[in-house]
Design a protein around this motif. Sequence first.
Motif, PDB file in Angstrom:
ATOM      1  N   ARG A   1      18.859  -0.144 -14.812  1.00 44.66           N
ATOM      2  CA  ARG A   1      20.222  -0.603 -14.521  1.00 44.66           C
ATOM      3  C   ARG A   1      20.381  -2.093 -14.806  1.00 44.66           C
ATOM      4  NH1 ARG A   1      21.651   0.163  -8.401  1.00 44.66           N
ATOM      5  NH2 ARG A   1      20.139   1.865  -8.477  1.00 44.66           N
ATOM      6  N   ASP A   2      19.312  -2.865 -14.624  1.00 42.18           N
ATOM      7  CA  ASP A   2      19.399  -4.316 -14.865  1.00 42.18           C
ATOM      8  C   ASP A   2      19.464  -4.647 -16.349  1.00 42.18           C
ATOM      9  OD1 ASP A   2      19.243  -4.840 -12.104  1.00 42.18           O
ATOM     10  OD2 ASP A   2      17.059  -4.655 -12.170  1.00 42.18           O
ATOM     11  N   ARG A   3      19.117  -3.685 -17.219  1.00 41.80           N
ATOM     12  CA  ARG A   3      19.166  -3.921 -18.654  1.00 41.80           C
ATOM     13  C   ARG A   3      20.451  -3.402 -19.289  1.00 41.80           C
ATOM     14  NH1 ARG A   3      13.738  -1.846 -18.429  1.00 41.80           N
ATOM     15  NH2 ARG A   3      14.348  -0.026 -19.667  1.00 41.80           N
TER      16      ARG A   3
ATOM     17  N   ASP B   1      27.225  -5.036 -18.388  1.00 37.74           N
ATOM     18  CA  ASP B   1      27.878  -5.126 -17.084  1.00 37.74           C
ATOM     19  C   ASP B   1      28.725  -3.905 -16.766  1.00 37.74           C
ATOM     20  OD1 ASP B   1      26.697  -7.547 -16.696  1.00 37.74           O
ATOM     21  OD2 ASP B   1      28.448  -8.734 -17.326  1.00 37.74           O
ATOM     22  N   ALA B   2      29.517  -3.434 -17.745  1.00 36.32           N
ATOM     23  CA  ALA B   2      30.407  -2.302 -17.493  1.00 36.32           C
ATOM     24  C   ALA B   2      29.613  -1.045 -17.143  1.00 36.32           C
ATOM     25  CB  ALA B   2      31.295  -2.048 -18.711  1.00 36.32           C
ATOM     26  N   ASP B   3      28.511  -0.809 -17.868  1.00 32.63           N
ATOM     27  CA  ASP B   3      27.697   0.374 -17.599  1.00 32.63           C
ATOM     28  C   ASP B   3      26.929   0.229 -16.289  1.00 32.63           C
ATOM     29  OD1 ASP B   3      28.500   1.647 -19.921  1.00 32.63           O
ATOM     30  OD2 ASP B   3      26.878   0.773 -21.112  1.00 32.63           O
ATOM     31  N   ARG B   4      26.566  -0.999 -15.935  1.00 35.73           N
ATOM     32  CA  ARG B   4      25.852  -1.213 -14.682  1.00 35.73           C
ATOM     33  C   ARG B   4      26.720  -0.817 -13.488  1.00 35.73           C
ATOM     34  NH1 ARG B   4      24.733  -6.659 -14.779  1.00 35.73           N
ATOM     35  NH2 ARG B   4      23.236  -6.213 -16.440  1.00 35.73           N
ATOM     36  N   GLU B   5      28.001  -1.085 -13.592  1.00 34.27           N
ATOM     37  CA  GLU B   5      28.909  -0.710 -12.514  1.00 34.27           C
ATOM     38  C   GLU B   5      29.033   0.807 -12.407  1.00 34.27           C
ATOM     39  OE1 GLU B   5      32.562  -2.663 -13.302  1.00 34.27           O
ATOM     40  OE2 GLU B   5      31.780  -4.693 -12.939  1.00 34.27           O
ATOM     41  N   ARG B   6      28.898   1.508 -13.532  1.00 32.62           N
ATOM     42  CA  ARG B   6      29.015   2.959 -13.538  1.00 32.62           C
ATOM     43  C   ARG B   6      27.696   3.655 -13.183  1.00 32.62           C
ATOM     44  NH1 ARG B   6      29.651   4.696 -18.671  1.00 32.62           N
ATOM     45  NH2 ARG B   6      30.290   6.755 -17.929  1.00 32.62           N
TER      46      ARG B   6
END
Length: 315
Positions: A10-12, A15-20
Amino acid sequence: MTFVADTSLRDRLPDADRERWPALVEEWGVVEAAVADEVILPMARDNAEMMVLSRDKFIDHRREHPWIEDHPERFLAWRMNGDSIAFVPSGVKPEPRPLVSREKEAKLVHAAGLATAVLRTRWSCGDPYCTAAMTREGELLLWPVADAEGRVRCPFCEGPLAAIGPRRQTKQLVLCDMAGAELLRFPIEAGVDVVIGRGRAIYGVGVDSLPAPPERHGRISRQHLLLRLRPDGSVMAVDLGSANGTRIHRAGAPAGDGVRLEPHTAVTLGGHDLLSLARSVSVYVSGQRFPVGDGRTWSGRSEPPRTEIESEGTT
């Protein structure tokens, strides 16, 4: 399908995908693990019908999971064909023992947070009751470990270590049981003989003091085998007149019990050879290539440069 992902994934992500990510985990039933391999491989080992979809060759796991090389057809990678995905063999194949050992060693050293300067240094544990202090007259045979603050510590008692000078030319050896399970890895240094035996072994390895003593270790003599690193980089082995003998299994020789060493007669251990001590434990040369022996040492007064190992091409 079961999806397994490193928690670092998730850290890689953008930003948009990390929120999802939390929604994706719930929707797809993703299993998060600190190290995905440690979840995937046991699952596949216990379910012979399961396929492993990964581009990883899992070389550093071959000792713990010998079934990998027996079933390469169960390992697939992916390839894009326009808008579709094709699953293809990942390329898992048998690998030589030194390569497997090197990959395993690189993983262990990285996990311990050690810099190459630490590996270039000889260390001593000051605790007289520590197992490390009872061998080699206080000189630490194994690699040290690093604590959260980057200070070197004894792998046995976790106490502080004292630097006692630079290492000379070094090779890494691996001690395993007869099933191939790794028991110990240790450096052998030019000019310092290492004796493997039972009980307290000054300047050596006492098999019954290992964290997991091998079965039938009582068959090993108190002074069983001497190992020496020659100036040309080859490893010399001498059976010290042991009661139950030492056998050498040469690379490429027919499978079997190997050839018993003549007592007090030196042989050269090749990079793909294996020694069997009293049919209880085995010893072979690791494929390690960590740089040591250039005269530089580690003071232990600041955090080790943890990225140095990568920069010197050891992975």
